[in-house]
Design a protein around this motif. Structure first.
Motif, PDB file in Angstrom:
ATOM      1  N   PHE A 197       0.841  -1.208   0.000  1.00 51.57           N
ATOM      2  CA  PHE A 197       0.000   0.000   0.000  1.00 51.57           C
ATOM      3  C   PHE A 197       0.872   1.253   0.000  1.00 51.57           C
ATOM      4  N   ALA A 198       1.926   1.230   0.809  1.00 55.14           N
ATOM      5  CA  ALA A 198       2.825   2.384   0.869  1.00 55.14           C
ATOM      6  C   ALA A 198       3.488   2.623  -0.484  1.00 55.14           C
ATOM      7  N   ARG A 199       3.962   1.556  -1.118  1.00 54.34           N
ATOM      8  CA  ARG A 199       4.597   1.708  -2.429  1.00 54.34           C
ATOM      9  C   ARG A 199       3.609   2.243  -3.460  1.00 54.34           C
ATOM     10  N   GLU A 200       2.391   1.711  -3.437  1.00 51.79           N
ATOM     11  CA  GLU A 200       1.379   2.099  -4.422  1.00 51.79           C
ATOM     12  C   GLU A 200       1.014   3.573  -4.315  1.00 51.79           C
ATOM     13  N   HIS A 201       1.010   4.088  -3.091  1.00 47.64           N
ATOM     14  CA  HIS A 201       0.529   5.458  -2.872  1.00 47.64           C
ATOM     15  C   HIS A 201       1.639   6.444  -2.528  1.00 47.64           C
ATOM     16  N   GLY A 202       2.880   6.019  -2.705  1.00 41.26           N
ATOM     17  CA  GLY A 202       3.996   6.932  -2.481  1.00 41.26           C
ATOM     18  C   GLY A 202       4.199   7.340  -1.042  1.00 41.26           C
ATOM     19  N   LEU A 203       3.880   6.435  -0.120  1.00 38.56           N
ATOM     20  CA  LEU A 203       4.047   6.703   1.308  1.00 38.56           C
ATOM     21  C   LEU A 203       5.335   6.050   1.807  1.00 38.56           C
ATOM     22  N   ILE A 204       5.847   6.548   2.919  1.00 38.13           N
ATOM     23  CA  ILE A 204       6.984   5.913   3.590  1.00 38.13           C
ATOM     24  C   ILE A 204       6.427   4.938   4.616  1.00 38.13           C
ATOM     25  N   SER A 205       6.824   3.683   4.524  1.00 34.46           N
ATOM     26  CA  SER A 205       6.338   2.659   5.451  1.00 34.46           C
ATOM     27  C   SER A 205       7.307   2.525   6.623  1.00 34.46           C
ATOM     28  N   VAL A 206       6.759   2.661   7.825  1.00 35.45           N
ATOM     29  CA  VAL A 206       7.549   2.600   9.057  1.00 35.45           C
ATOM     30  C   VAL A 206       6.945   1.525   9.951  1.00 35.45           C
ATOM     31  N   ILE A 207       7.785   0.660  10.496  1.00 37.75           N
ATOM     32  CA  ILE A 207       7.301  -0.416  11.357  1.00 37.75           C
ATOM     33  C   ILE A 207       8.143  -0.506  12.619  1.00 37.75           C
ATOM     34  N   ASP A 208       7.482  -0.646  13.754  1.00 42.99           N
ATOM     35  CA  ASP A 208       8.169  -0.896  15.019  1.00 42.99           C
ATOM     36  C   ASP A 208       8.334  -2.404  15.150  1.00 42.99           C
ATOM     37  N   ASN A 209       9.565  -2.874  15.029  1.00 41.76           N
ATOM     38  CA  ASN A 209       9.849  -4.309  15.017  1.00 41.76           C
ATOM     39  C   ASN A 209      10.363  -4.820  16.362  1.00 41.76           C
ATOM     40  N   THR A 210      10.132  -4.052  17.424  1.00 44.19           N
ATOM     41  CA  THR A 210      10.691  -4.392  18.737  1.00 44.19           C
ATOM     42  C   THR A 210      10.264  -5.773  19.208  1.00 44.19           C
ATOM     43  N   PHE A 211       8.958  -6.080  19.156  1.00 46.24           N
ATOM     44  CA  PHE A 211       8.464  -7.340  19.718  1.00 46.24           C
ATOM     45  C   PHE A 211       8.982  -8.557  18.967  1.00 46.24           C
TER      46      PHE A 211
END
Length: 385
Positions: A166-180
């Motif tokens: 979705f981020a790629r399709e709409h030109g967004l920056i995808s951010v994920i908290d991978n702590t867990f």
């Protein structure tokens, strides 16, 4: 990267290590110096200075962390919230808009819903299970989408491939908290995420003795984050860098054992007549189990559960347990237990917690590396009426 660096176990030990060894030291020394000799750098951000996050201790960590998730580069910060706030402030400004998952760590929720609102940064919350509903929340000023790999504290697993797509399709920056999840169980850059964040206080360090944060991902974005960090000043001290660097080396051993412990304990709790519900993606009854099984190399060391009897029963169990320590935070070698309503999500109003599905009686457990038999026996006696 050389073939013998292909596996994460090897990267944890050898990636980013100085070559040749400094003075022959097998363990990288602590460079406890605030400033370094000028050697002709033309950019302010290239000056060797502790606040600019480029001492030898920082550089070694950056290289190691990037290697662990196969990101282009990385940067460490003074805490998990320092990396979250710095990253989002590097990406967003007044008038911008962000899509965020509807169940997040309490500190992140407060930052986005209150602090950012005061700065003129707007948000909408998405249901991670319903990708078809996200496009309706887009605005021309939407810049980023933010999720957690496994949500705190209900252990939900969003449709993460859909988030990245979705981020790629709409030109967004995808951010994920991978702590867990930690890099042992999931590596977001491999799945198309632009930036992967960690509270290194937790699994990456693993010993409950420092606070730190990290961002891993695309070089141009990490460059923006680093420049913002240099101005905001959320620098990790060299000695904390040293402790994090040391703690990371045992990450695979710790996390894989915690995966096993948490699954055993979740299965035990799920069978117990005094327990109302268990939230753990390793259980086949978990709504996100199939997705977690396909995406992750392990289900993590975090679980939460609710007692029959609500808050009173939760308090009683926590009080009777002898091995898990009643304390905030997570990811250490010792088991920690807490009620999120009183710790990690205490900043949210009761109405906000209810909307997010976080009851006052919810118990969150960070499973350590104690013997599983001892942990289960301790819970058995604590759950006995």
């Amino acid at each position: 990267m050389p073939g013998h660096y292909n596996r994460i176990e090897t990267k944890l030990i050898h990636a980013g290590e100085p070559r040749p060894l400094i003075g022959g030291a097998v363990s990288i020394p602590v460079f406890q110096s605030a400033t370094f000799e000028y050697t002709g750098q033309s950019s302010y951000h290239d000056l060797k200075y502790i606040r600019l996050n480029n001492t030898p201790n920082h550089v070694a960590l950056h290289e190691k962390l990037a290697a662990l998730e196969n990101g282009e580069t990385a940067v460490v910060t003074a805490s998990g919230m320092a990396v979250i706030s710095t990253v989002l402030l590097a990406l967003l400004g007044p008038g911008d808009h962000i899509l965020t998952q509807n169940c997040l760590y309490g500190g992140t929720h407060e930052l986005i819903t209150k602090d950012f609102t005061e700065m003129g940064i707007r948000f909408d919350m998405i249901d991670g299970e319903r990708p078809d509903s996200w496009a309706g929340l887009l605005r021309p000023e939407t810049k980023a989408i933010y999720v957690e790999t496994i949500t705190n504290p209900l252990m939900a697993v969003a449709d993460l491939p859909a988030v990245a797509a979705f981020a790629r399709e709409h030109g967004l920056i995808s951010v994920i908290d991978n702590t867990f999840a930690s890099p042992v169980n999931f590596r977001p850059p491999e799945h198309g995420f632009d930036l992967s964040l960690h509270s290194c206080t937790k699994y990456l360090n693993g010993h409950s003795d420092i606070v730190a944060g990290a961002a891993i991902g695309k070089g141009d974005l990490i460059g923006k984050v680093l420049r913002k960090l240099n101005h905001l000043g959320g620098t990790l001290d060299p000695h904390a860098c040293f402790l994090l660097h040391r703690g990371i080396k045992t990450l695979a051993l710790r996390v894989r054992y915690q995966n096993e412990n948490a699954l055993s304990l979740a299965e035990f709790l799920n069978r117990h007549e005094a327990v109302e519900a268990v939230y753990y993606p390793g259980l086949s009854s978990h709504p996100g189990h199939a997705r977690a099984r396909d995406l992750f190399d392990g289900f993590g060391g975090m679980l939460s559960f609710e007692m029959k009897g609500g808050v009173a029963a939760a308090k009683r169990v926590i009080r009777k347990l002898t091995l898990p320590i009643s304390a905030p935070s997570l990811g250490g070698v010792e088991s920690l237990i807490t009620r999120p309503a009183t710790t990690s999500h205490a900043g949210m109003s009761p109405e906000e917690r209810k909307k997010a599905g976080i009851s006052d009686g919810l118990i969150r457990l960070s499973v350590g590396i104690e013997a599983p038999e001892d942990l289960i026996a301790d819970f058995e006696q604590a759950l006995a009426l």
